[in-house]
Design a protein around this motif. Structure first.
Motif, PDB file in Angstrom:
ATOM      1  N   THR A   2       0.838  -1.198   0.000  1.00 22.20           N
ATOM      2  CA  THR A   2       0.000   0.000   0.000  1.00 22.20           C
ATOM      3  C   THR A   2       0.874   1.250   0.000  1.00 22.20           C
ATOM      4  OG1 THR A   2      -1.813  -1.110   1.160  1.00 22.20           O
ATOM      5  CG2 THR A   2      -1.748   1.276   1.320  1.00 22.20           C
ATOM      6  N   ALA A   3       0.417   2.280  -0.684  1.00 23.13           N
ATOM      7  CA  ALA A   3       1.170   3.539  -0.732  1.00 23.13           C
ATOM      8  C   ALA A   3       1.455   4.040   0.682  1.00 23.13           C
ATOM      9  CB  ALA A   3       0.376   4.586  -1.513  1.00 23.13           C
ATOM     10  N   LEU A   4       2.664   4.547   0.882  1.00 23.21           N
ATOM     11  CA  LEU A   4       3.079   4.960   2.219  1.00 23.21           C
ATOM     12  C   LEU A   4       2.195   6.067   2.797  1.00 23.21           C
ATOM     13  CD1 LEU A   4       6.976   4.890   1.991  1.00 23.21           C
ATOM     14  CD2 LEU A   4       5.549   3.569   3.546  1.00 23.21           C
ATOM     15  N   TYR A   5       1.710   6.949   1.942  1.00 24.30           N
ATOM     16  CA  TYR A   5       0.895   8.038   2.494  1.00 24.30           C
ATOM     17  C   TYR A   5      -0.431   7.503   3.032  1.00 24.30           C
ATOM     18  CZ  TYR A   5      -2.311   8.386  -1.525  1.00 24.30           C
ATOM     19  OH  TYR A   5      -3.264   8.141  -2.473  1.00 24.30           O
ATOM     20  N   LEU A   6      -0.953   6.416   2.433  1.00 28.07           N
ATOM     21  CA  LEU A   6      -2.170   5.800   2.964  1.00 28.07           C
ATOM     22  C   LEU A   6      -1.873   5.070   4.271  1.00 28.07           C
ATOM     23  CD1 LEU A   6      -3.892   4.337  -0.237  1.00 28.07           C
ATOM     24  CD2 LEU A   6      -4.547   6.367   1.068  1.00 28.07           C
ATOM     25  N   ARG A   7      -0.715   4.442   4.343  1.00 27.86           N
ATOM     26  CA  ARG A   7      -0.334   3.761   5.582  1.00 27.86           C
ATOM     27  C   ARG A   7      -0.150   4.782   6.712  1.00 27.86           C
ATOM     28  NH1 ARG A   7       4.565  -0.170   4.657  1.00 27.86           N
ATOM     29  NH2 ARG A   7       3.765  -1.089   6.591  1.00 27.86           N
ATOM     30  N   ARG A   8       0.411   5.939   6.383  1.00 27.30           N
ATOM     31  CA  ARG A   8       0.564   6.984   7.394  1.00 27.30           C
ATOM     32  C   ARG A   8      -0.801   7.471   7.876  1.00 27.30           C
ATOM     33  NH1 ARG A   8       4.474  11.724   5.743  1.00 27.30           N
ATOM     34  NH2 ARG A   8       4.241  12.136   7.972  1.00 27.30           N
ATOM     35  N   LEU A   9      -1.724   7.643   6.942  1.00 34.16           N
ATOM     36  CA  LEU A   9      -3.071   8.068   7.322  1.00 34.16           C
ATOM     37  C   LEU A   9      -3.743   7.024   8.207  1.00 34.16           C
ATOM     38  CD1 LEU A   9      -4.387   9.544   3.946  1.00 34.16           C
ATOM     39  CD2 LEU A   9      -3.926  10.818   6.041  1.00 34.16           C
ATOM     40  N   ALA A  10      -3.521   5.741   7.893  1.00 33.35           N
ATOM     41  CA  ALA A  10      -4.111   4.674   8.702  1.00 33.35           C
ATOM     42  C   ALA A  10      -3.543   4.686  10.119  1.00 33.35           C
ATOM     43  CB  ALA A  10      -3.868   3.318   8.041  1.00 33.35           C
ATOM     44  N   ALA A  11      -2.237   4.939  10.237  1.00 32.73           N
ATOM     45  CA  ALA A  11      -1.618   5.015  11.565  1.00 32.73           C
ATOM     46  C   ALA A  11      -2.216   6.159  12.376  1.00 32.73           C
ATOM     47  CB  ALA A  11      -0.106   5.194  11.426  1.00 32.73           C
ATOM     48  N   VAL A  12      -2.363   7.305  11.736  1.00 29.60           N
ATOM     49  CA  VAL A  12      -2.943   8.466  12.426  1.00 29.60           C
ATOM     50  C   VAL A  12      -4.391   8.180  12.824  1.00 29.60           C
ATOM     51  CG1 VAL A  12      -3.634  10.877  12.144  1.00 29.60           C
ATOM     52  CG2 VAL A  12      -1.403  10.111  11.305  1.00 29.60           C
ATOM     53  N   ALA A  13      -5.130   7.516  11.938  1.00 31.15           N
ATOM     54  CA  ALA A  13      -6.530   7.188  12.238  1.00 31.15           C
ATOM     55  C   ALA A  13      -6.629   6.246  13.435  1.00 31.15           C
ATOM     56  CB  ALA A  13      -7.192   6.561  11.011  1.00 31.15           C
ATOM     57  N   LEU A  14      -5.715   5.281  13.517  1.00 27.09           N
ATOM     58  CA  LEU A  14      -5.705   4.391  14.684  1.00 27.09           C
ATOM     59  C   LEU A  14      -5.433   5.183  15.959  1.00 27.09           C
ATOM     60  CD1 LEU A  14      -3.768   1.322  13.213  1.00 27.09           C
ATOM     61  CD2 LEU A  14      -6.150   1.340  13.973  1.00 27.09           C
ATOM     62  N   GLY A  15      -4.577   6.184  15.855  1.00 25.06           N
ATOM     63  CA  GLY A  15      -4.316   7.030  17.012  1.00 25.06           C
ATOM     64  C   GLY A  15      -5.538   7.826  17.426  1.00 25.06           C
ATOM     65  N   GLU A  16      -6.309   8.283  16.445  1.00 22.02           N
ATOM     66  CA  GLU A  16      -7.522   9.039  16.760  1.00 22.02           C
ATOM     67  C   GLU A  16      -8.555   8.143  17.446  1.00 22.02           C
ATOM     68  OE1 GLU A  16      -8.697  10.641  13.017  1.00 22.02           O
ATOM     69  OE2 GLU A  16      -7.513  12.462  13.263  1.00 22.02           O
ATOM     70  N   ILE A  17      -8.618   6.891  17.022  1.00 23.98           N
ATOM     71  CA  ILE A  17      -9.542   5.958  17.674  1.00 23.98           C
ATOM     72  C   ILE A  17      -9.074   5.694  19.103  1.00 23.98           C
ATOM     73  CG2 ILE A  17     -10.418   3.582  17.634  1.00 23.98           C
ATOM     74  CD1 ILE A  17     -10.310   3.788  14.548  1.00 23.98           C
ATOM     75  N   GLY A  18      -7.749   5.547  19.261  1.00 27.36           N
ATOM     76  CA  GLY A  18      -7.183   5.467  20.606  1.00 27.36           C
ATOM     77  C   GLY A  18      -7.400   4.163  21.336  1.00 27.36           C
ATOM     78  N   ASP A  19      -7.736   3.109  20.610  1.00 30.14           N
ATOM     79  CA  ASP A  19      -7.987   1.806  21.230  1.00 30.14           C
ATOM     80  C   ASP A  19      -6.694   0.990  21.237  1.00 30.14           C
ATOM     81  OD1 ASP A  19      -8.821  -1.110  21.367  1.00 30.14           O
ATOM     82  OD2 ASP A  19     -10.779  -0.153  21.578  1.00 30.14           O
ATOM     83  N   SER A  20      -6.432   0.293  22.336  1.00 32.03           N
ATOM     84  CA  SER A  20      -5.186  -0.464  22.466  1.00 32.03           C
ATOM     85  C   SER A  20      -5.047  -1.560  21.421  1.00 32.03           C
ATOM     86  CB  SER A  20      -5.091  -1.085  23.864  1.00 32.03           C
ATOM     87  OG  SER A  20      -6.168  -1.981  24.092  1.00 32.03           O
ATOM     88  N   ARG A  21      -6.167  -2.027  20.859  1.00 30.32           N
ATOM     89  CA  ARG A  21      -6.092  -3.080  19.846  1.00 30.32           C
ATOM     90  C   ARG A  21      -5.406  -2.613  18.571  1.00 30.32           C
ATOM     91  NH1 ARG A  21     -12.316  -4.754  20.465  1.00 30.32           N
ATOM     92  NH2 ARG A  21     -12.340  -2.532  21.014  1.00 30.32           N
ATOM     93  N   GLY A  22      -5.317  -1.318  18.374  1.00 28.66           N
ATOM     94  CA  GLY A  22      -4.605  -0.804  17.213  1.00 28.66           C
ATOM     95  C   GLY A  22      -3.098  -0.895  17.345  1.00 28.66           C
ATOM     96  N   CYS A  23      -2.606  -1.134  18.569  1.00 31.51           N
ATOM     97  CA  CYS A  23      -1.156  -1.164  18.797  1.00 31.51           C
ATOM     98  C   CYS A  23      -0.483  -2.347  18.114  1.00 31.51           C
ATOM     99  CB  CYS A  23      -0.859  -1.205  20.293  1.00 31.51           C
ATOM    100  SG  CYS A  23      -1.247   0.339  21.150  1.00 31.51           S
ATOM    101  N   LEU A  24      -1.201  -3.431  17.934  1.00 33.35           N
ATOM    102  CA  LEU A  24      -0.591  -4.622  17.340  1.00 33.35           C
ATOM    103  C   LEU A  24      -0.051  -4.327  15.948  1.00 33.35           C
ATOM    104  CD1 LEU A  24      -3.211  -7.255  18.495  1.00 33.35           C
ATOM    105  CD2 LEU A  24      -0.817  -7.166  19.188  1.00 33.35           C
TER     106      LEU A  24
END
Length: 258
Positions: A46-68
């Motif tokens: 996947t394009a890196l800019y989409l992966r970066r957006l996904a990482a930021v989105a996981l941070g916004e959700i703030g759930d520990s399950r995103g840490c994996l």
């Protein structure tokens, strides 16, 4: 749109629409989006800019399950690419010119300065765009504050190989200590695998198909092209160098390199 409708639209969306869908999924703060966002983050094709957006989105959700998914990114190797440096230098020049615009608001100036800092970082590290994703991941791990991040952050600090990473990891580690209280928790269960939409394609330059090899669409002209005949830069696939240059020269597309 509801979380369910966003998730249904995500698999078949092109990269432009995926960017908006990922952003909206983060804004929902719904744990239901974690498996899909984790899948995007983990997918190295996947394009890196989409992966970066996904990482930021996981941070916004703030759930520990995103840490994996976030932690796994830190194990990916660097991707230095000296070919990117001339393009980065061109982008730097364009952004520096923007800063001279007196009509630029304070918020716009801050955004441009952040982009300039990222470009400088890529240039200093031989065109390694992967480091920007890792820095995002480190910051997000601190924002979430789950104890699963302790060991990988401590490893980065002990290695001490990259000053920028060390500073980010130290800040994130302090956040994890504060938010977790250092209480030992069991790692959350692995998210359920999500359905990934796969398009059946035949390379426009040879007989390779999706069944016999990796075939993806050119990010500019959308023609399907196999790995042997493609040109890849910052996670984006193009059918030729001229198509890459054409895409890069289009107004506004510099954001893909930041």
């Amino acid at each position: 749109m509801t979380v369910e409708s966003l998730l249904r639209a995500l698999p078949a969306a092109d990269d432009k629409h995926k960017r908006e869908l990922i952003r909206q999924l983060g804004e929902t703060h719904s744990p239901a989006a974690i498996p899909a966002l984790s899948g995007i983050l983990r997918d190295q094709t996947t394009a890196l800019y989409l992966r970066r957006l996904a990482a930021v989105a996981l941070g916004e959700i703030g759930d520990s399950r995103g840490c994996l998914a976030l932690v796994t990114v830190l194990d990916e190797p660097a991707r230095p690419d000296a070919r990117l440096i001339p393009r980065m230098e061109k982008l730097r020049h364009q952004l520096q010119a923007q800063l001279e615009d007196p009509a630029l608001s304070a918020a716009q100036q801050a955004s441009v300065q952040q982009q300039l800092a990222e470009i400088e970082s890529v240039i200093r590290h031989d065109g390694d765009m992967m480091r920007l994703l890792k820095l995002d991941v480190i910051r997000v791990l601190g924002d979430i504050g789950f104890v699963l991040a302790l060991q990988p952050l401590q490893t980065i600090i002990k290695a001490g190989q990259d000053a920028e990473f060390v500073v980010a990891a130290e800040q994130a580690l302090a956040q994890v200590h504060e938010k977790s209280g250092l209480e030992v928790e069991e790692a959350p269960p692995e998210p359920e695998p999500v359905f990934v939409y796969k398009e059946y394609l035949t390379c426009s330059k040879c007989s390779v198909t999706s069944e016999t090899g990796l075939v993806r669409r050119c990010h500019n002209c959308r023609l399907p092209v196999c790995a042997a005949h493609s040109v890849e830069e910052v996670g984006l696939v193009f059918c030729s160098s001229s198509c890459l240059d054409s895409f890069a020269d289009q107004p506004g597309n510099w954001v893909y390199w930041t």
